[in-house]
Design a protein around this motif. Structure first.
Motif, PDB file in Angstrom:
ATOM      1  N   GLU A   1      -1.170  -3.813  11.267  1.00  0.00           N
ATOM      2  CA  GLU A   1      -1.819  -4.752  10.344  1.00  0.00           C
ATOM      3  C   GLU A   1      -2.203  -4.109   9.010  1.00  0.00           C
ATOM      4  N   LEU A   2      -1.947  -2.806   8.835  1.00  0.00           N
ATOM      5  CA  LEU A   2      -2.270  -2.140   7.565  1.00  0.00           C
ATOM      6  C   LEU A   2      -1.307  -2.613   6.471  1.00  0.00           C
ATOM      7  N   LYS A   3      -1.878  -3.089   5.357  1.00  0.00           N
ATOM      8  CA  LYS A   3      -1.032  -3.611   4.270  1.00  0.00           C
ATOM      9  C   LYS A   3      -1.315  -2.872   2.968  1.00  0.00           C
ATOM     10  N   LEU A   4      -0.279  -2.727   2.175  1.00  0.00           N
ATOM     11  CA  LEU A   4      -0.442  -2.202   0.815  1.00  0.00           C
ATOM     12  C   LEU A   4      -0.872  -3.344  -0.107  1.00  0.00           C
ATOM     13  N   PRO A   5      -1.370  -3.040  -1.310  1.00  0.00           N
ATOM     14  CA  PRO A   5      -1.842  -4.110  -2.219  1.00  0.00           C
ATOM     15  C   PRO A   5      -0.787  -5.189  -2.477  1.00  0.00           C
ATOM     16  N   ASP A   6       0.508  -4.820  -2.434  1.00  0.00           N
ATOM     17  CA  ASP A   6       1.543  -5.837  -2.699  1.00  0.00           C
ATOM     18  C   ASP A   6       1.874  -6.656  -1.447  1.00  0.00           C
ATOM     19  N   GLY A   7       1.137  -6.391  -0.345  1.00  0.00           N
ATOM     20  CA  GLY A   7       1.340  -7.193   0.871  1.00  0.00           C
ATOM     21  C   GLY A   7       2.345  -6.614   1.847  1.00  0.00           C
ATOM     22  N   THR A   8       3.062  -5.534   1.459  1.00  0.00           N
ATOM     23  CA  THR A   8       4.035  -4.961   2.393  1.00  0.00           C
ATOM     24  C   THR A   8       3.312  -4.161   3.480  1.00  0.00           C
ATOM     25  N   LYS A   9       3.937  -4.135   4.658  1.00  0.00           N
ATOM     26  CA  LYS A   9       3.386  -3.372   5.780  1.00  0.00           C
ATOM     27  C   LYS A   9       4.348  -2.237   6.110  1.00  0.00           C
ATOM     28  N   PRO A  10       4.013  -1.001   5.699  1.00  0.00           N
ATOM     29  CA  PRO A  10       4.904   0.121   6.019  1.00  0.00           C
ATOM     30  C   PRO A  10       4.948   0.324   7.544  1.00  0.00           C
ATOM     31  N   VAL A  11       6.102   0.775   8.047  1.00  0.00           N
ATOM     32  CA  VAL A  11       6.213   0.985   9.495  1.00  0.00           C
ATOM     33  C   VAL A  11       6.750   2.380   9.795  1.00  0.00           C
TER      34      VAL A  11
ATOM     35  N   SER B   1       7.626   6.164  10.434  1.00  0.00           N
ATOM     36  CA  SER B   1       7.271   7.401   9.735  1.00  0.00           C
ATOM     37  C   SER B   1       6.800   7.106   8.310  1.00  0.00           C
ATOM     38  N   GLN B   2       7.287   6.000   7.751  1.00  0.00           N
ATOM     39  CA  GLN B   2       6.866   5.622   6.392  1.00  0.00           C
ATOM     40  C   GLN B   2       5.362   5.333   6.376  1.00  0.00           C
ATOM     41  N   LEU B   3       4.876   4.668   7.431  1.00  0.00           N
ATOM     42  CA  LEU B   3       3.449   4.342   7.536  1.00  0.00           C
ATOM     43  C   LEU B   3       2.614   5.623   7.522  1.00  0.00           C
ATOM     44  N   LEU B   4       3.065   6.649   8.261  1.00  0.00           N
ATOM     45  CA  LEU B   4       2.271   7.872   8.415  1.00  0.00           C
ATOM     46  C   LEU B   4       2.119   8.618   7.097  1.00  0.00           C
ATOM     47  N   GLU B   5       3.120   8.483   6.219  1.00  0.00           N
ATOM     48  CA  GLU B   5       3.092   9.217   4.949  1.00  0.00           C
ATOM     49  C   GLU B   5       2.487   8.406   3.803  1.00  0.00           C
ATOM     50  N   THR B   6       2.266   7.113   4.017  1.00  0.00           N
ATOM     51  CA  THR B   6       1.764   6.255   2.937  1.00  0.00           C
ATOM     52  C   THR B   6       0.277   6.508   2.691  1.00  0.00           C
ATOM     53  N   ASN B   7      -0.137   6.466   1.416  1.00  0.00           N
ATOM     54  CA  ASN B   7      -1.565   6.565   1.079  1.00  0.00           C
ATOM     55  C   ASN B   7      -2.179   5.172   1.020  1.00  0.00           C
ATOM     56  N   PHE B   8      -3.342   5.014   1.628  1.00  0.00           N
ATOM     57  CA  PHE B   8      -4.063   3.736   1.597  1.00  0.00           C
ATOM     58  C   PHE B   8      -5.410   3.965   0.916  1.00  0.00           C
ATOM     59  N   ASP B   9      -5.725   3.103  -0.047  1.00  0.00           N
ATOM     60  CA  ASP B   9      -7.014   3.264  -0.724  1.00  0.00           C
ATOM     61  C   ASP B   9      -8.081   2.455   0.006  1.00  0.00           C
ATOM     62  N   GLN B  10      -9.296   2.528  -0.542  1.00  0.00           N
ATOM     63  CA  GLN B  10     -10.443   1.904   0.130  1.00  0.00           C
ATOM     64  C   GLN B  10     -10.244   0.403   0.327  1.00  0.00           C
ATOM     65  N   SER B  11      -9.654  -0.272  -0.663  1.00  0.00           N
ATOM     66  CA  SER B  11      -9.517  -1.734  -0.541  1.00  0.00           C
ATOM     67  C   SER B  11      -8.536  -2.101   0.583  1.00  0.00           C
ATOM     68  N   ALA B  12      -7.479  -1.279   0.764  1.00  0.00           N
ATOM     69  CA  ALA B  12      -6.514  -1.552   1.837  1.00  0.00           C
ATOM     70  C   ALA B  12      -7.173  -1.387   3.198  1.00  0.00           C
ATOM     71  N   ILE B  13      -8.033  -0.373   3.308  1.00  0.00           N
ATOM     72  CA  ILE B  13      -8.681  -0.122   4.603  1.00  0.00           C
ATOM     73  C   ILE B  13      -9.772  -1.160   4.858  1.00  0.00           C
ATOM     74  N   GLU B  14     -10.442  -1.575   3.788  1.00  0.00           N
ATOM     75  CA  GLU B  14     -11.450  -2.637   3.948  1.00  0.00           C
ATOM     76  C   GLU B  14     -10.787  -3.927   4.437  1.00  0.00           C
ATOM     77  N   ASP B  15      -9.639  -4.265   3.856  1.00  0.00           N
ATOM     78  CA  ASP B  15      -8.883  -5.450   4.262  1.00  0.00           C
ATOM     79  C   ASP B  15      -8.487  -5.337   5.740  1.00  0.00           C
ATOM     80  N   TRP B  16      -8.072  -4.136   6.131  1.00  0.00           N
ATOM     81  CA  TRP B  16      -7.624  -3.892   7.516  1.00  0.00           C
ATOM     82  C   TRP B  16      -8.786  -4.066   8.504  1.00  0.00           C
ATOM     83  N   VAL B  17      -9.926  -3.456   8.185  1.00  0.00           N
ATOM     84  CA  VAL B  17     -11.095  -3.561   9.079  1.00  0.00           C
ATOM     85  C   VAL B  17     -11.557  -5.017   9.171  1.00  0.00           C
ATOM     86  N   TYR B  18     -11.425  -5.728   8.060  1.00  0.00           N
ATOM     87  CA  TYR B  18     -11.830  -7.136   8.037  1.00  0.00           C
ATOM     88  C   TYR B  18     -10.922  -7.974   8.941  1.00  0.00           C
TER      89      TYR B  18
END
Length: 474
Positions: A182-192, A194-211
């Protein structure tokens, strides 16, 4: 001298707790800071008491087995330390002040996603900068591991145990992976992957995820309440952790090891209708009741909503939720609350699409219609099918099951069954033949006729199992 801004913030956070909750939190802080029992616990000197990582760890290892894994204790400490107090540079201090402790508890137990997020960021990585997917994955796996560990340690698994369920380690990874999807980047894409593991997520992405992923907050609440043993005995205003794990019935003393693991039980249970989340009762196990389709029918017909779980010979685990009692008839049954699910190698739930109403099907002994148990898709192309020639089945999805949008759930499209369980969820209907009442064979002449057709006439009288009373299990 403590500034007004600071004392106001502190008082606001304190006021979120009921008086008895406040005294519980005060007591925990006093214990951790070593000031318990001092007559002037409320005096200025006591207010200067602090908690260190060593004290938190000592609290954990005061017993032979720690309530929380060491990694989670360190994460809680970094979370507490990250609480900024106005007018103080707390970042440099290794000690946690009472105000930090209370604000931490208030934000994580009573706060909104916004209040939780900066603490969660520091629990994931103490620097609090943008986070790599890999760091979020490690935190999520630690969190799930800690929930399983602490519920087991506190004997809060309600009849489930690490002995009567599948090993949880692959389940922890599978549940973490499902939550991370369910982790999304600001543009709405969901990396999957090995790409997910290397992607940087900022505070707003993690806040959206926890929400959007309520399990993160619920699991943190369990880790704090049960791990630190605070507010655990008080009725909670939120019932989010009430039915986290359902009561387990029907396995006591039978030497059964379920196909489910604890993370899967928690996840699948959260997708059931709310009124069915409080109890699961084992109706059928191929290891207890034998590999026979007529035995399966006899144990599951008219028993209310059920979960079916199957393991194929390749070790894939999958199944479905039937929202209605199974009935033997040549028509589809059930409603749009039914779903299919996968437990291993991935954990996922697949809900209805609205495309058709082929929710569930059970037939036996008919010349003209297919005989077996099916869910989703259509005759010959079920999302999940167990043939009445017990032991064979299929999961067809080209590319997806029409009813549930599920992919192929088994390793091979046509699979061989290795093991199967059926669990009644919620309360079994009164008519289902309780102890001392008529059995399913008496209630349902059709089931009796089926057994006779299968050459199992009433000599099965002596083999009947009494339905277990609810009290037997906890």
């Amino acid at each position: 001298k403590m500034g007004n801004a600071e004392s106001n913030a502190y008082q606001n956070h304190l006021s979120r707790f009921l008086p008895e909750e406040q005294s519980d939190i005060d007591g925990l802080f006093d214990t951790l800071s070593g000031s318990s029992g001092s007559a002037g616990a409320k005096n200025a000197k006591a207010a200067k008491k602090t908690v260190t990582l060593a004290a938190l760890q000592a609290r954990q290892s005061a017993h032979t087995r720690e309530p929380l894994p060491e990694a989670m204790t360190a994460r809680l400490y970094h979370g507490m330390k990250s609480v900024d107090l106005p007018g103080k540079s707390s970042a440099l201090s290794e000690q946690i002040a009472k105000e930090q402790f209370v604000i931490f508890m208030s934000n994580l137990l009573k706060g909104n996603a916004d209040e939780k997020i900066s603490i969660i960021m520091r629990m994931i990585d103490k620097t609090g900068g943008p986070l790599k997917g890999k760091q979020i994955q490690e935190f999520t796996e630690d969190l799930i591991t800690s929930v399983v560990h602490v519920l087991s340690y506190r004997k809060e698994l309600k009849g489930w145990s690490l002995e009567n369920t599948r090993d949880s380690s692959s389940g922890v990874k599978a549940l973490a992976s499902e939550l991370l999807s369910e982790l999304k980047l600001p543009d709405g894409t969901k990396p999957v992957g090995s790409q997910l593991l290397e992607t940087n997520f900022d505070q707003s992405a993690i806040e959206d995820w926890v929400y959007r992923v309520p399990q993160i907050s619920v699991f943190l609440s369990v880790v704090i309440r049960q791990g630190l043993h605070v507010l655990h005995s008080l009725p909670d205003q939120t019932n989010d952790i009430l039915n986290l794990v359902p009561h387990c019935k029907g396995v006591k003393g039978r030497g059964v090891v379920s196909l489910f693991d604890i993370p899967a039980i928690i996840y699948i249970n959260s997708h059931l209708p709310a009124e069915m989340q409080h109890k699961w009762q084992l109706l059928f196990s191929s290891r207890l009741h034998g590999e026979s389709f007529s035995q399966l029918c006899a144990h599951i017909v008219n028993k209310g909503p059920c979960l079916v779980i199957i393991r194929d010979l390749d070790g894939f685990l999958f199944g479905g939720f039937a929202s209605h009692s199974w009935e033997v008839k040549p028509q589809f049954q059930g409603d749009n609350r039914c779903f299919l699910f996968s437990v291993f190698p991935t954990l996922a739930v697949y809900t209805y699409t609205g495309y058709n109403d082929h929710y569930m099907y059970l037939n036996h002994g008919q010349q003209t219609m297919p005989n077996g148990l099916g869910m989703g898709g259509q005759h010959g192309y079920f999302g999940l099918w167990i043939d009445s020639d017990y032991g064979k089945g299929h999961s067809k999805a080209k590319p997806r099951c029409t009813t549930y949008n599920s992919p192929q759930l088994s390793a091979k499209e046509d699979f061989t069954l290795d093991a199967m369980e059926v669990w009644a969820v919620g309360d079994i209907p009164e008519s289902a033949g309780r102890k001392g009442k008529k059995s399913i064979l008496d209630v349902d002449p059709q089931a009796q006729a089926l057994l006779e057709m299968a050459g199992k006439s009433r000599q099965s009288e002596g083999l009947r199992e009494p339905m277990e009373e609810d009290e037997d299990d906890d």
